[in-house]
Design a protein around this motif. Structure first.
Motif, mmCIF file in Angstrom:
data_model
loop_
_atom_site.group_PDB
_atom_site.id
_atom_site.type_symbol
_atom_site.label_atom_id
_atom_site.label_comp_id
_atom_site.label_asym_id
_atom_site.label_seq_id
_atom_site.Cartn_x
_atom_site.Cartn_y
_atom_site.Cartn_z
ATOM 1 N N MET A 1 14.201 95.301 35.487
ATOM 2 C CA MET A 1 15.261 94.740 36.329
ATOM 3 C C MET A 1 16.555 94.652 35.520
ATOM 4 N N GLY A 2 17.636 95.188 36.092
ATOM 5 C CA GLY A 2 18.923 95.138 35.412
ATOM 6 C C GLY A 2 19.672 93.869 35.743
ATOM 7 N N HIS A 3 20.972 93.958 35.654
ATOM 8 C CA HIS A 3 21.854 92.816 35.936
ATOM 9 C C HIS A 3 22.284 92.908 37.401
ATOM 10 N N MET A 4 21.489 92.322 38.289
ATOM 11 C CA MET A 4 21.764 92.400 39.722
ATOM 12 C C MET A 4 22.839 91.381 40.113
ATOM 13 N N ILE A 5 23.815 91.850 40.902
ATOM 14 C CA ILE A 5 24.898 90.968 41.319
ATOM 15 C C ILE A 5 25.153 91.086 42.820
ATOM 16 N N ARG A 6 25.606 89.977 43.409
ATOM 17 C CA ARG A 6 26.020 89.936 44.812
ATOM 18 C C ARG A 6 27.269 89.081 44.897
ATOM 19 N N PRO A 7 28.085 89.273 45.931
ATOM 20 C CA PRO A 7 29.243 88.399 46.102
ATOM 21 C C PRO A 7 28.781 86.970 46.387
ATOM 22 N N TYR A 8 29.675 86.021 46.100
ATOM 23 C CA TYR A 8 29.379 84.665 46.535
ATOM 24 C C TYR A 8 30.674 83.917 46.842
ATOM 25 N N GLY A 9 30.560 82.983 47.788
ATOM 26 C CA GLY A 9 31.698 82.163 48.181
ATOM 27 C C GLY A 9 31.494 80.718 47.809
ATOM 28 N N ASP A 10 30.511 80.068 48.413
ATOM 29 C CA ASP A 10 30.230 78.655 48.139
ATOM 30 C C ASP A 10 29.240 78.470 46.999
ATOM 31 N N ARG A 11 28.264 79.357 46.906
ATOM 32 C CA ARG A 11 27.271 79.238 45.840
ATOM 33 C C ARG A 11 26.829 80.642 45.423
ATOM 34 N N LYS A 12 26.312 80.723 44.228
ATOM 35 C CA LYS A 12 25.958 82.016 43.652
ATOM 36 C C LYS A 12 24.960 82.762 44.532
ATOM 37 N N ASP A 13 25.250 84.040 44.715
ATOM 38 C CA ASP A 13 24.371 84.972 45.436
ATOM 39 C C ASP A 13 24.254 84.701 46.932
ATOM 40 N N ASP A 14 25.212 83.948 47.514
ATOM 41 C CA ASP A 14 25.122 83.734 48.964
ATOM 42 C C ASP A 14 25.634 84.935 49.760
ATOM 43 N N GLY A 15 26.255 85.901 49.074
ATOM 44 C CA GLY A 15 26.665 87.147 49.718
ATOM 45 C C GLY A 15 27.915 87.056 50.562
ATOM 46 N N VAL A 16 28.652 85.953 50.480
ATOM 47 C CA VAL A 16 29.828 85.765 51.332
ATOM 48 C C VAL A 16 31.004 86.600 50.838
ATOM 49 N N VAL A 17 31.629 87.311 51.774
ATOM 50 C CA VAL A 17 32.827 88.090 51.457
ATOM 51 C C VAL A 17 33.918 87.756 52.473
ATOM 52 N N GLN A 18 35.149 87.967 52.083
ATOM 53 C CA GLN A 18 36.299 87.791 52.970
ATOM 54 C C GLN A 18 36.888 89.158 53.272
ATOM 55 N N LEU A 19 37.184 89.415 54.539
ATOM 56 C CA LEU A 19 37.744 90.703 54.940
ATOM 57 C C LEU A 19 38.939 90.473 55.840
ATOM 58 N N SER A 20 39.929 91.335 55.723
ATOM 59 C CA SER A 20 41.088 91.277 56.616
ATOM 60 C C SER A 20 41.406 92.675 57.119
ATOM 61 N N PHE A 21 41.842 92.762 58.381
ATOM 62 C CA PHE A 21 42.131 94.067 58.974
ATOM 63 C C PHE A 21 42.914 93.859 60.270
ATOM 64 N N VAL A 22 43.436 94.954 60.799
ATOM 65 C CA VAL A 22 44.188 94.949 62.053
ATOM 66 C C VAL A 22 43.450 95.797 63.074
ATOM 67 N N LEU A 23 43.370 95.303 64.315
ATOM 68 C CA LEU A 23 42.835 96.095 65.423
ATOM 69 C C LEU A 23 43.954 96.366 66.436
ATOM 70 N N PRO A 24 43.936 97.532 67.063
ATOM 71 C CA PRO A 24 45.012 97.898 68.004
ATOM 72 C C PRO A 24 44.798 97.310 69.395
ATOM 73 N N VAL A 25 44.638 95.988 69.456
ATOM 74 C CA VAL A 25 44.476 95.284 70.730
ATOM 75 C C VAL A 25 45.250 93.972 70.654
ATOM 76 N N ALA A 26 45.627 93.447 71.801
ATOM 77 C CA ALA A 26 46.341 92.165 71.833
ATOM 78 C C ALA A 26 45.380 91.030 71.503
ATOM 79 N N ALA A 27 45.908 89.965 70.909
ATOM 80 C CA ALA A 27 45.092 88.813 70.539
ATOM 81 C C ALA A 27 44.499 88.156 71.788
ATOM 82 N N SER A 28 43.187 87.927 71.748
ATOM 83 C CA SER A 28 42.480 87.291 72.865
ATOM 84 C C SER A 28 41.076 86.963 72.377
#
Length: 251
Positions: free
Chosen positions: A1-28
């Motif tokens: 087993m190597g050095h396995m890593i995952r993203p985390y937000g609140d606690r280690k290895d919870d896998g939480v990621v933040q993403l931002s993007f635009v969609l070509p539709v009006a907000a609703s």
């Protein structure tokens, strides 16, 4: 087993990621659900659409959170890096004068149709960047900044005229990979003219890294956060090695 890593937000290895993007539709609420489903179909779970803002007529900007189950072995990743041994301003000038016995000649510019000179100015102009002097400030560098929208033919001609050691190319605009195409054309031009081995080629910009620069045919690549002293110290070692000499830190 190597050095396995995952993203985390609140606690280690919870896998939480933040993403931002635009969609070509009006907000609703329908648009919010579209953003959630888009991420869910990519394998994210527990998707939260945290922000939804109008980004223009018929366009909406989203900030989302989600969890990924993916992990990777960090030990298996291999990425080429620019190796730089940093000497201070005075020490570097002294080393160049002692070991090379002449100034290092550098020609730089933001080539092609790219009109953004902020990158090349930060590296070459006397005032430099982030309290780090530019190449023009170094007594042992002869640095010519040709500015923006410099034709590849023009920067090559000037480098030949000045018998330059290095050509520095800055590429800020990256739409449709124009930065790659323009940089590759420079390498091809030098190769066709039999001049490729005459110069040390450096490529810099916000979407540039050392791996990409090597793939295109440059000797080194410098991305965001690069300081003029990084480039200066790299050139000291590169020019010496090209002349068959050993930099002071390798003796």
């Amino acid at each position: 087993m190597g050095h396995m890593i995952r993203p985390y937000g609140d606690r280690k290895d919870d896998g939480v990621v933040q993403l931002s993007f635009v969609l070509p539709v009006a907000a609703s609420e329908k648009a919010r659900e579209a953003a959630r489903q888009l991420l869910a179909r990519q394998g994210f779970v527990d998707v939260l659409v945290a922000q939804m803002e109008k980004a223009g007529e018929g366009y909406t900007f989203f900030v989302c959170y989600g969890k990924t189950q993916l992990a990777l072995d960090y030990d298996t990743i291999e990425v080429p890096e620019v190796k730089i041994h940093k000497l201070g301003f005075d020490a570097l000038n002294e080393a160049i004068e002692r070991d090379l016995g002449r100034k290092i000649v550098v020609v730089g510019g933001c080539t092609g149709t790219d009109a953004h000179a902020v990158g090349i100015d930060a590296i070459m102009n006397m005032k430099g960047y982030n309290q780090d002097y530019g190449l023009e400030r170094y007594p042992m560098f002869d640095a010519l900044n040709m500015g923006s929208q410099v034709l590849n033919e023009a920067i090559v001609a000037r480098a030949v005229e000045m018998n330059a050691d290095a050509i520095l190319v800055s590429q800020i605009v990256t739409q449709r990979d124009v930065h790659k195409d323009n940089s590759r054309q420079l390498v091809e031009m030098l190769t066709e003219k039999g001049l490729r081995d005459r110069f040390i080629l450096l490529l810099g910009g916000p979407r540039i890294d050392h791996k990409l620069a090597l793939e295109i045919g440059f000797d080194a690549g410098f991305g965001p956060g690069t300081k003029p002293s990084d480039v200066a110290n790299y050139l000291y070692s590169a020019v010496l090695k090209k002349e068959g000499k050993t930099p002071v830190h390798e003796r």
